[in-house]
Design a protein around this motif. Structure first.
Motif, PDB file in Angstrom:
ATOM      1  N   GLU A   1       0.780  -1.248   0.038  1.00  0.00           N
ATOM      2  CA  GLU A   1      -0.170  -0.054  -0.079  1.00  0.00           C
ATOM      3  C   GLU A   1       0.888   1.208   0.239  1.00  0.00           C
ATOM      4  N   ARG A   2       2.045   1.067   0.648  1.00  0.00           N
ATOM      5  CA  ARG A   2       2.766   2.316   1.060  1.00  0.00           C
ATOM      6  C   ARG A   2       4.173   2.235   0.576  1.00  0.00           C
ATOM      7  N   PRO A   3       4.723   2.299  -0.603  1.00  0.00           N
ATOM      8  CA  PRO A   3       6.325   1.974  -0.587  1.00  0.00           C
ATOM      9  C   PRO A   3       6.927   3.029   0.470  1.00  0.00           C
ATOM     10  N   ALA A   4       8.491   2.849   0.671  1.00  0.00           N
ATOM     11  CA  ALA A   4       9.187   3.578   1.636  1.00  0.00           C
ATOM     12  C   ALA A   4      10.568   3.661   1.281  1.00  0.00           C
ATOM     13  N   LEU A   5      11.368   4.529   1.583  1.00  0.00           N
ATOM     14  CA  LEU A   5      12.673   4.491   1.409  1.00  0.00           C
ATOM     15  C   LEU A   5      13.373   3.729   2.500  1.00  0.00           C
ATOM     16  N   GLY A   6      14.447   2.793   1.648  1.00  0.00           N
ATOM     17  CA  GLY A   6      15.113   1.766   2.654  1.00  0.00           C
ATOM     18  C   GLY A   6      16.431   1.897   2.517  1.00  0.00           C
ATOM     19  N   VAL A   7      17.330   2.471   3.563  1.00  0.00           N
ATOM     20  CA  VAL A   7      18.605   2.772   3.430  1.00  0.00           C
ATOM     21  C   VAL A   7      19.537   1.718   4.341  1.00  0.00           C
ATOM     22  N   ALA A   8      20.761   1.145   3.719  1.00  0.00           N
ATOM     23  CA  ALA A   8      21.510   0.099   4.590  1.00  0.00           C
ATOM     24  C   ALA A   8      22.499   1.038   5.313  1.00  0.00           C
ATOM     25  N   VAL A   9      22.462   1.577   6.563  1.00  0.00           N
ATOM     26  CA  VAL A   9      23.280   2.247   7.167  1.00  0.00           C
ATOM     27  C   VAL A   9      24.449   1.590   8.025  1.00  0.00           C
ATOM     28  N   PRO A  10      25.408   2.115   8.170  1.00  0.00           N
ATOM     29  CA  PRO A  10      26.661   1.173   8.692  1.00  0.00           C
ATOM     30  C   PRO A  10      26.486   0.773  10.203  1.00  0.00           C
ATOM     31  N   SER A  11      26.700  -0.130  10.596  1.00  0.00           N
ATOM     32  CA  SER A  11      26.440  -0.572  12.241  1.00  0.00           C
ATOM     33  C   SER A  11      27.824  -1.239  12.652  1.00  0.00           C
ATOM     34  N   LEU A  12      27.893  -1.468  13.908  1.00  0.00           N
ATOM     35  CA  LEU A  12      28.660  -2.324  14.480  1.00  0.00           C
ATOM     36  C   LEU A  12      28.825  -3.856  14.031  1.00  0.00           C
TER      37      LEU A  12
ATOM     38  N   VAL B   1       8.367  -0.804  -5.064  1.00  0.00           N
ATOM     39  CA  VAL B   1       7.802  -0.457  -6.210  1.00  0.00           C
ATOM     40  C   VAL B   1       8.312  -1.327  -7.452  1.00  0.00           C
ATOM     41  N   ARG B   2       7.910  -1.509  -8.630  1.00  0.00           N
ATOM     42  CA  ARG B   2       8.246  -2.526  -9.714  1.00  0.00           C
ATOM     43  C   ARG B   2       9.395  -2.458 -10.422  1.00  0.00           C
TER      44      ARG B   2
END
Length: 327
Positions: A111-122, A278-279
């Motif tokens: 229903e609602r696409p979103a912005l997904g980001v892989a951010v650095p972690s430990l 999204v497609r």
């Protein structure tokens, strides 16, 4: 593989976008397709598609639909028609997001696409979703974000992703009513996969693999991390310079390690965020992206193509929904 670039999108367009595209062309396997005025893109030697309009950074989201000859609209249309495999833009988030959902279209069941980001972690990376597309959401949308985040994490090789809900405290009773409802929904639908509430510091700590948030809070968290990273690197340089000859000699001996630290903390190194749900592959680069950030955003897009991220997320969403326990 073909990746289209919005040459006219972003605060530093077109010069930094072109520089970034040229840098990337020397380091990736994909063919780059520039979209912009012929007088600008036609002299680069790269493949191009001419455009005659620009979606400005302060334009309303609807302008991307009205300006059919804009670099942003053309890029999204090329993705929807299968003529390119991905599209990268540093243009305004609102128009790009609306264009992605309206032109490229949403995946079935999203229903609602979103912005997904892989951010650095430990522990490697943490998927932050939503990172800025949906300022206000319903609890059901946060559940959808969790499904997409789990699928994205699995694409990146995480076997059993854990999900956390971004909140002002770890207790179940924390937060406003919508967050409390979201907590119940995530717990009911994800079972043991749902870790519970997490706080801002948990994102970089790697407490969980996926952090779910509304776009407003997620974007504030992302920008705060970027500012903190800049503070650390700038302060470190200042302290070394003020420390005298011994400090400078120590820094020289540790130059390789310090460069790795700088690269690890540099927000430009993760370049862009996927519009998930999204497609097609649409990557949003930071509005103030310089050439290095654009180069990395293009690399993110190519990685998405190779990982078949759209197909995997579509499959993953259905799998998670049907299983009922997030696995």
């Amino acid at each position: 593989m073909k990746i289209a670039i919005d040459v006219m999108g972003g605060d530093r367009a077109p010069n930094e976008i072109l520089k970034g595209a040229l840098l990337a062309s020397k380091e990736i396997e994909s063919e780059i397709v520039l979209i912009g005025p012929e007088r600008i893109v036609g002299e680069t030697g790269l493949q191009f598609v001419p455009s005659s309009e620009v979606v400005k950074m302060d334009d309303s989201p609807l302008e991307v639909l009205r300006k059919k000859n804009s670099s942003m609209h053309i890029g999204l249309r090329l993705v929807s028609e299968g003529k390119v495999d991905a599209f990268v833009s540093a243009g305004a988030t609102g128009p790009l997001f609306l264009g992605a959902t309206s032109i490229v279209k949403k995946l079935e069941g999203v229903e609602r696409p979103a912005l997904g980001v892989a951010v650095p972690s430990l522990k490697g990376v943490t998927i932050l979703i939503d990172a800025g597309a949906n300022a206000k959401v319903r609890p059901e949308h946060l559940l959808d974000f969790a499904f997409m985040g789990i699928a994205y994490a699995k694409v990146l090789g995480v076997e059993d992703p854990k999900v956390g809900l971004l909140n002002i405290g770890s207790e179940e009773t924390k937060g406003h009513e919508d967050l409390k409802k979201a907590f119940s929904l995530l717990k009911e639908n994800l079972g043991d996969v749902f870790y519970g509430n997490v706080e801002g510091h948990d994102i970089n700590s790697g407490t969980v693999d996926v952090v779910v948030s509304d776009g407003f809070s997620g974007n504030v968290a992302l920008k705060t991390m970027e500012g903190t990273a800049k503070l650390i690197t700038t302060t470190l340089k200042k302290v070394i310079k003020e420390g005298g000859i011994l400090s400078l000699l120590g820094a020289l001996l540790m130059k390789r390690s310090l460069n790795k630290l700088k690269e690890r903390l540099d927000p430009r190194s993760y370049g862009g965020t996927f519009i998930l749900g999204v497609r097609g592959i649409v990557v949003k680069a930071h509005g103030s992206s310089d050439a290095k950030a654009i180069m990395h955003a293009i690399k993110v897009a190519e990685k998405g193509i190779k990982m078949r991220i759209v197909e995997e997320i579509g499959r993953g969403i259905n799998s998670v929904r049907n299983s009922g326990d997030g696995r």
